[in-house]
Design a protein around this motif. Sequence first.
Motif, PDB file in Angstrom:
ATOM      1  N   ALA A   1      28.384  12.981  27.233  1.00 25.68           N
ATOM      2  CA  ALA A   1      28.537  13.822  26.042  1.00 25.68           C
ATOM      3  C   ALA A   1      29.503  14.964  26.311  1.00 25.68           C
ATOM      4  CB  ALA A   1      27.174  14.366  25.610  1.00 25.68           C
ATOM      5  N   ALA A   2      29.457  15.530  27.512  1.00 27.86           N
ATOM      6  CA  ALA A   2      30.392  16.600  27.879  1.00 27.86           C
ATOM      7  C   ALA A   2      31.817  16.080  27.899  1.00 27.86           C
ATOM      8  CB  ALA A   2      30.013  17.181  29.241  1.00 27.86           C
ATOM      9  N   ARG A   3      31.995  14.839  28.326  1.00 26.01           N
ATOM     10  CA  ARG A   3      33.328  14.237  28.324  1.00 26.01           C
ATOM     11  C   ARG A   3      33.842  14.052  26.900  1.00 26.01           C
ATOM     12  NH1 ARG A   3      37.646  13.785  31.346  1.00 26.01           N
ATOM     13  NH2 ARG A   3      37.780  15.434  29.796  1.00 26.01           N
ATOM     14  N   VAL A   4      32.986  13.563  26.026  1.00 25.58           N
ATOM     15  CA  VAL A   4      33.378  13.361  24.627  1.00 25.58           C
ATOM     16  C   VAL A   4      33.709  14.691  23.962  1.00 25.58           C
ATOM     17  CG1 VAL A   4      32.562  12.617  22.357  1.00 25.58           C
ATOM     18  CG2 VAL A   4      32.081  11.215  24.377  1.00 25.58           C
ATOM     19  N   ALA A   5      32.960  15.733  24.294  1.00 26.94           N
ATOM     20  CA  ALA A   5      33.174  17.038  23.681  1.00 26.94           C
ATOM     21  C   ALA A   5      34.482  17.679  24.117  1.00 26.94           C
ATOM     22  CB  ALA A   5      32.005  17.968  24.019  1.00 26.94           C
ATOM     23  N   ASP A   6      34.991  17.296  25.273  1.00 22.29           N
ATOM     24  CA  ASP A   6      36.239  17.890  25.782  1.00 22.29           C
ATOM     25  C   ASP A   6      37.094  16.791  26.409  1.00 22.29           C
ATOM     26  OD1 ASP A   6      38.190  19.644  26.556  1.00 22.29           O
ATOM     27  OD2 ASP A   6      36.818  21.083  27.471  1.00 22.29           O
ATOM     28  N   PRO A   7      37.658  15.915  25.578  1.00 21.97           N
ATOM     29  CA  PRO A   7      38.344  14.727  26.096  1.00 21.97           C
ATOM     30  C   PRO A   7      39.651  15.021  26.813  1.00 21.97           C
ATOM     31  CG  PRO A   7      38.638  14.894  23.718  1.00 21.97           C
ATOM     32  CD  PRO A   7      37.652  15.950  24.102  1.00 21.97           C
ATOM     33  N   ASP A   8      40.241  16.182  26.590  1.00 20.09           N
ATOM     34  CA  ASP A   8      41.548  16.477  27.176  1.00 20.09           C
ATOM     35  C   ASP A   8      41.470  17.170  28.535  1.00 20.09           C
ATOM     36  OD1 ASP A   8      42.819  15.393  24.952  1.00 20.09           O
ATOM     37  OD2 ASP A   8      42.772  17.301  23.870  1.00 20.09           O
ATOM     38  N   LEU A   9      40.300  17.671  28.897  1.00 22.54           N
ATOM     39  CA  LEU A   9      40.168  18.377  30.172  1.00 22.54           C
ATOM     40  C   LEU A   9      40.228  17.370  31.322  1.00 22.54           C
ATOM     41  CD1 LEU A   9      39.675  21.299  31.178  1.00 22.54           C
ATOM     42  CD2 LEU A   9      37.238  20.728  31.313  1.00 22.54           C
ATOM     43  N   ARG A  10      40.970  17.713  32.362  1.00 18.45           N
ATOM     44  CA  ARG A  10      41.057  16.838  33.519  1.00 18.45           C
ATOM     45  C   ARG A  10      39.672  16.603  34.119  1.00 18.45           C
ATOM     46  NH1 ARG A  10      44.645  18.661  38.109  1.00 18.45           N
ATOM     47  NH2 ARG A  10      43.296  20.483  37.910  1.00 18.45           N
ATOM     48  N   GLU A  11      39.472  15.410  34.670  1.00 20.32           N
ATOM     49  CA  GLU A  11      38.163  15.051  35.213  1.00 20.32           C
ATOM     50  C   GLU A  11      37.687  16.053  36.268  1.00 20.32           C
ATOM     51  OE1 GLU A  11      40.423  12.911  34.389  1.00 20.32           O
ATOM     52  OE2 GLU A  11      39.376  11.523  33.037  1.00 20.32           O
ATOM     53  N   ARG A  12      38.584  16.434  37.149  1.00 24.20           N
ATOM     54  CA  ARG A  12      38.206  17.372  38.203  1.00 24.20           C
ATOM     55  C   ARG A  12      37.726  18.697  37.609  1.00 24.20           C
ATOM     56  NH1 ARG A  12      39.746  18.256  43.733  1.00 24.20           N
ATOM     57  NH2 ARG A  12      39.912  20.467  44.256  1.00 24.20           N
ATOM     58  N   ASP A  13      38.436  19.190  36.590  1.00 21.85           N
ATOM     59  CA  ASP A  13      38.061  20.460  35.966  1.00 21.85           C
ATOM     60  C   ASP A  13      36.764  20.339  35.170  1.00 21.85           C
ATOM     61  OD1 ASP A  13      40.317  21.629  37.051  1.00 21.85           O
ATOM     62  OD2 ASP A  13      41.550  21.254  35.281  1.00 21.85           O
ATOM     63  N   LEU A  14      36.585  19.203  34.499  1.00 16.76           N
ATOM     64  CA  LEU A  14      35.344  18.994  33.753  1.00 16.76           C
ATOM     65  C   LEU A  14      34.148  18.933  34.699  1.00 16.76           C
ATOM     66  CD1 LEU A  14      33.830  18.410  31.116  1.00 16.76           C
ATOM     67  CD2 LEU A  14      34.323  15.973  31.469  1.00 16.76           C
ATOM     68  N   ALA A  15      34.315  18.232  35.818  1.00 15.09           N
ATOM     69  CA  ALA A  15      33.232  18.147  36.800  1.00 15.09           C
ATOM     70  C   ALA A  15      32.854  19.535  37.313  1.00 15.09           C
ATOM     71  CB  ALA A  15      33.646  17.235  37.954  1.00 15.09           C
ATOM     72  N   ASP A  16      33.858  20.349  37.613  1.00 13.15           N
ATOM     73  CA  ASP A  16      33.589  21.712  38.073  1.00 13.15           C
ATOM     74  C   ASP A  16      32.847  22.508  37.006  1.00 13.15           C
ATOM     75  OD1 ASP A  16      34.774  21.273  40.510  1.00 13.15           O
ATOM     76  OD2 ASP A  16      36.698  22.178  39.967  1.00 13.15           O
ATOM     77  N   ARG A  17      33.239  22.321  35.760  1.00 15.08           N
ATOM     78  CA  ARG A  17      32.638  23.096  34.672  1.00 15.08           C
ATOM     79  C   ARG A  17      31.153  22.794  34.527  1.00 15.08           C
ATOM     80  NH1 ARG A  17      35.171  22.883  28.693  1.00 15.08           N
ATOM     81  NH2 ARG A  17      36.720  24.199  29.729  1.00 15.08           N
TER      82      ARG A  17
END
Length: 351
Positions: free
Chosen positions: A14-30
């Motif tokens: 769901a976090a990925r869908v909510a922010d599809p443009d953020l790089r995977e590494r940055d999303l994981a950190d977030r």
Amino acid sequence: MPIKDIPSPADIRAARVADPDLRERDLADRIGITEAQLLAAHIGHGVTPISADPDRVMPAINRLGEVMALTRNDSCVIEKIGVYDDYRGGPHAALIVNGEIDLRLFPRHFAYGFAVEKPLKDGGVRQSLQFFDAAGDAVHKVFLRDSSVVEEWDGLIEELAVCDRAETLSVSDRRPVEPARADPDKADRLRAEWDNITDTHQFLQMVRKLKMNRLGAYRIAGAPYVRPLATTSVATLLERAAATALPIMAFVGNMGCIEIHTGPISTLKPMGPWLNVLDPGFNLHLRADHIAEVWQVTKATRRGDAISVEAFDKDGMLIVQLFGVLADQDAAARWNETVFALDGLAQEETV
């Protein structure tokens, strides 16, 4: 990171869908997970777990033809386009060396592998193979291109797929960066041993025998072995190399993989804190603001002195090493002249 401490796979997706443009590494950190845990949560949703054994994986990648190889650490990313031809395996170290792709692989750090199919805004799909260490941090990634042999993708993934399809991944704690380790009482012995080096690969064996590490040895060796440089010297060196088409060797790596570029650079574009080399077939992205120490280092080889410029972050992590091309005597002489002209520091300014 214990399993109980991470969000559920559904919450991660769901976090990925909510922010599809953020790089995977940055999303994981977030969201407080590792990149490997992010991908594991998407197993069955465009992600397939595969073998991480380089002896199985690297020869198979060669069937994909031309691809993009990516290796990174926290401060630098290197990208090269080529084929995974001429793989030479081994239990402790493996390598690929051909015209474009030059990798040193350390198999014990390849713990997890994933095949990833990521939908793009234009309706296409970006296909990649991604490998991670036991802490869930990326050690190497391979991205297909328009020129890749995409017909081999499905068969390759079926061949490399593993049975474990758990969407929740437990990873070990990250190993902290070892700070500079030196013994000033052994400085004379260090210099004597340094004088006996005939190959750059002997250096780390030497400092380990003395119970030091690379940065610690640099801090106590003194001239003519090392010279401390200004932290801006890496940018200056890349600018001068680009302006003069000077061939260089750039080494970027982590514990599991070192990727190397050999050749000239032409397009250098700073953007904020990033220094970006944007050349056909080769990109380098370097966080200049992460550079805390830079050293000019001289090591003897059978073909002459290998002179490098090496950048470290505030914790002592090696970010990037830049060398001349010893096989080309004219280029090596130009490299040495360029490095010798860089601004130096007084020794007391480095510690």
